[in-house]
Design a protein around this motif. Structure first.
Motif, PDB file in Angstrom:
ATOM      1  N   GLY A  53       0.938  -1.146   0.030  1.00 11.21           N
ATOM      2  CA  GLY A  53       0.032  -0.115   0.021  1.00 11.21           C
ATOM      3  C   GLY A  53       0.918   1.248   0.020  1.00 11.21           C
ATOM      4  O   GLY A  53       2.027   1.225  -0.129  1.00 11.21           O
ATOM      5  N   ARG A  54       0.112   2.310   0.245  1.00 12.53           N
ATOM      6  CA  ARG A  54       0.965   3.534   0.366  1.00 12.53           C
ATOM      7  C   ARG A  54       0.521   4.351   1.590  1.00 12.53           C
ATOM      8  O   ARG A  54      -0.383   4.064   2.350  1.00 12.53           O
ATOM      9  CB  ARG A  54       0.524   4.438  -0.580  1.00 12.53           C
ATOM     10  N   LEU A  55       1.674   5.224   2.092  1.00 10.11           N
ATOM     11  CA  LEU A  55       1.459   5.897   3.453  1.00 10.11           C
ATOM     12  C   LEU A  55       0.636   6.996   3.388  1.00 10.11           C
ATOM     13  O   LEU A  55       0.685   7.839   2.237  1.00 10.11           O
ATOM     14  CB  LEU A  55       2.744   6.305   3.843  1.00 10.11           C
ATOM     15  N   ARG A  56      -0.497   7.373   4.138  1.00  5.03           N
ATOM     16  CA  ARG A  56      -1.106   8.254   4.237  1.00  5.03           C
ATOM     17  C   ARG A  56      -1.433   9.058   5.544  1.00  5.03           C
ATOM     18  O   ARG A  56      -2.046   8.292   6.327  1.00  5.03           O
ATOM     19  CB  ARG A  56      -2.645   8.024   3.482  1.00  5.03           C
ATOM     20  N   THR A  57      -1.388  10.285   5.767  1.00  5.22           N
ATOM     21  CA  THR A  57      -1.349  11.029   7.108  1.00  5.22           C
ATOM     22  C   THR A  57      -2.405  11.759   7.048  1.00  5.22           C
ATOM     23  O   THR A  57      -2.967  12.590   6.023  1.00  5.22           O
ATOM     24  CB  THR A  57      -0.163  11.555   7.373  1.00  5.22           C
ATOM     25  N   ARG A  58      -3.533  11.528   7.978  1.00  2.00           N
ATOM     26  CA  ARG A  58      -4.709  12.438   8.194  1.00  2.00           C
ATOM     27  C   ARG A  58      -4.728  13.115   9.539  1.00  2.00           C
ATOM     28  O   ARG A  58      -4.377  12.669  10.422  1.00  2.00           O
ATOM     29  CB  ARG A  58      -5.993  11.680   7.821  1.00  2.00           C
ATOM     30  N   SER A  59      -5.287  14.266   9.511  1.00  2.71           N
ATOM     31  CA  SER A  59      -5.742  14.906  10.776  1.00  2.71           C
ATOM     32  C   SER A  59      -7.136  14.963  11.003  1.00  2.71           C
ATOM     33  O   SER A  59      -8.099  14.704  10.346  1.00  2.71           O
ATOM     34  CB  SER A  59      -5.281  16.178  10.945  1.00  2.71           C
ATOM     35  N   PHE A  60      -7.312  14.749  12.433  1.00  2.00           N
ATOM     36  CA  PHE A  60      -8.794  15.084  12.796  1.00  2.00           C
ATOM     37  C   PHE A  60      -8.931  15.326  14.341  1.00  2.00           C
ATOM     38  O   PHE A  60      -7.787  15.473  14.981  1.00  2.00           O
ATOM     39  CB  PHE A  60      -9.403  13.398  12.839  1.00  2.00           C
ATOM     40  N   THR A  61     -10.255  15.860  14.816  1.00  2.00           N
ATOM     41  CA  THR A  61     -10.257  16.368  15.936  1.00  2.00           C
ATOM     42  C   THR A  61     -11.224  15.404  16.805  1.00  2.00           C
ATOM     43  O   THR A  61     -12.355  14.669  16.258  1.00  2.00           O
ATOM     44  CB  THR A  61     -11.010  17.560  15.786  1.00  2.00           C
ATOM     45  N   THR A  62     -10.466  14.988  17.916  1.00  2.00           N
ATOM     46  CA  THR A  62     -11.155  14.013  18.899  1.00  2.00           C
ATOM     47  C   THR A  62     -12.315  14.776  19.476  1.00  2.00           C
ATOM     48  O   THR A  62     -12.590  15.950  19.643  1.00  2.00           O
ATOM     49  CB  THR A  62     -10.297  13.651  20.017  1.00  2.00           C
ATOM     50  N   THR A 111      -1.009   8.264  10.974  1.00  2.00           N
ATOM     51  CA  THR A 111      -0.370   7.749   9.511  1.00  2.00           C
ATOM     52  C   THR A 111      -1.014   6.301   9.390  1.00  2.00           C
ATOM     53  O   THR A 111      -0.857   5.714  10.396  1.00  2.00           O
ATOM     54  CB  THR A 111       1.267   7.706   9.677  1.00  2.00           C
ATOM     55  N   GLU A 112      -1.391   5.947   8.340  1.00  2.48           N
ATOM     56  CA  GLU A 112      -1.783   4.788   8.054  1.00  2.48           C
ATOM     57  C   GLU A 112      -1.540   4.226   6.717  1.00  2.48           C
ATOM     58  O   GLU A 112      -0.854   5.079   5.905  1.00  2.48           O
ATOM     59  CB  GLU A 112      -3.641   4.988   7.821  1.00  2.48           C
ATOM     60  N   ILE A 113      -1.448   2.952   6.353  1.00  5.71           N
ATOM     61  CA  ILE A 113      -1.142   2.455   5.376  1.00  5.71           C
ATOM     62  C   ILE A 113      -2.440   2.098   4.524  1.00  5.71           C
ATOM     63  O   ILE A 113      -3.403   1.230   4.911  1.00  5.71           O
ATOM     64  CB  ILE A 113      -0.320   1.044   5.314  1.00  5.71           C
ATOM     65  N   HIS A 114      -2.812   2.798   3.241  1.00  6.08           N
ATOM     66  CA  HIS A 114      -3.833   2.446   2.346  1.00  6.08           C
ATOM     67  C   HIS A 114      -3.612   1.462   1.629  1.00  6.08           C
ATOM     68  O   HIS A 114      -2.693   1.431   0.664  1.00  6.08           O
ATOM     69  CB  HIS A 114      -4.318   3.783   1.837  1.00  6.08           C
ATOM     70  N   SER A 115      -4.168   0.203   1.829  1.00  6.15           N
ATOM     71  CA  SER A 115      -3.996  -1.007   1.242  1.00  6.15           C
ATOM     72  C   SER A 115      -4.219  -1.069  -0.377  1.00  6.15           C
ATOM     73  O   SER A 115      -5.420  -0.624  -0.527  1.00  6.15           O
ATOM     74  CB  SER A 115      -4.562  -2.203   1.961  1.00  6.15           C
TER      75      SER A 115
END
Length: 128
Positions: free
Chosen positions: A76-85, A94-98
């Protein structure tokens, strides 16, 4: 430019299936990879945990097929996202999008497999 990740590891928990607001299936997986080495005569281990995201029909398929402990191959590829808890804290993840995910089956060796033809051909089973 290249953004590619390849992992072979074990699922740390059962895959979780969700659906986006538009109804698209999304699965989240937690994959562990472990490095083992010897330092000063003692065996050392370090486990890294990876967040993997699978989209579409593959998400539904792997959620039904895989469970905690399964050995998997992930591309897959690395992807970083931001969010508010919920407590209004900004977080980044940072996640791996398969792009490709395959279960790997480890063939278990049974005694008759070593007996050869005299055992009546037992032991040449295909693991699928």
């Amino acid at each position: 430019m290249v953004n590619k990740v390849v992992l072979v590891g074990n699922l740390g928990r059962d895959p979780e299936l969700f659906h986006t607001q538009s109804g698209q299936p999304v699965a989240r997986l937690s994959v562990a990879t472990t490095a083992v080495w010897t330092k000063d005569g003692e065996r050392q281990r370090r486990t890294e945990w990876h967040r993997v995201v699978v989209w579409g029909a593959a998400a539904e398929r792997i959620t039904a097929q895989l469970q905690k402990g399964a050995l998997v191959y992930v591309e897959g590829r690395l992807r970083t996202r931001s969010f508010t808890t919920a407590d209004n804290t900004e977080q980044m993840r940072t996640e791996i999008h398969s792009q490709r995910l395959m279960p790997l089956r480890v063939r278990t060796v049974r005694e008759p497999a070593f007996a050869g033809p005299a055992a009546g051909g037992v032991g040449d089973e295909v693991p699928f």
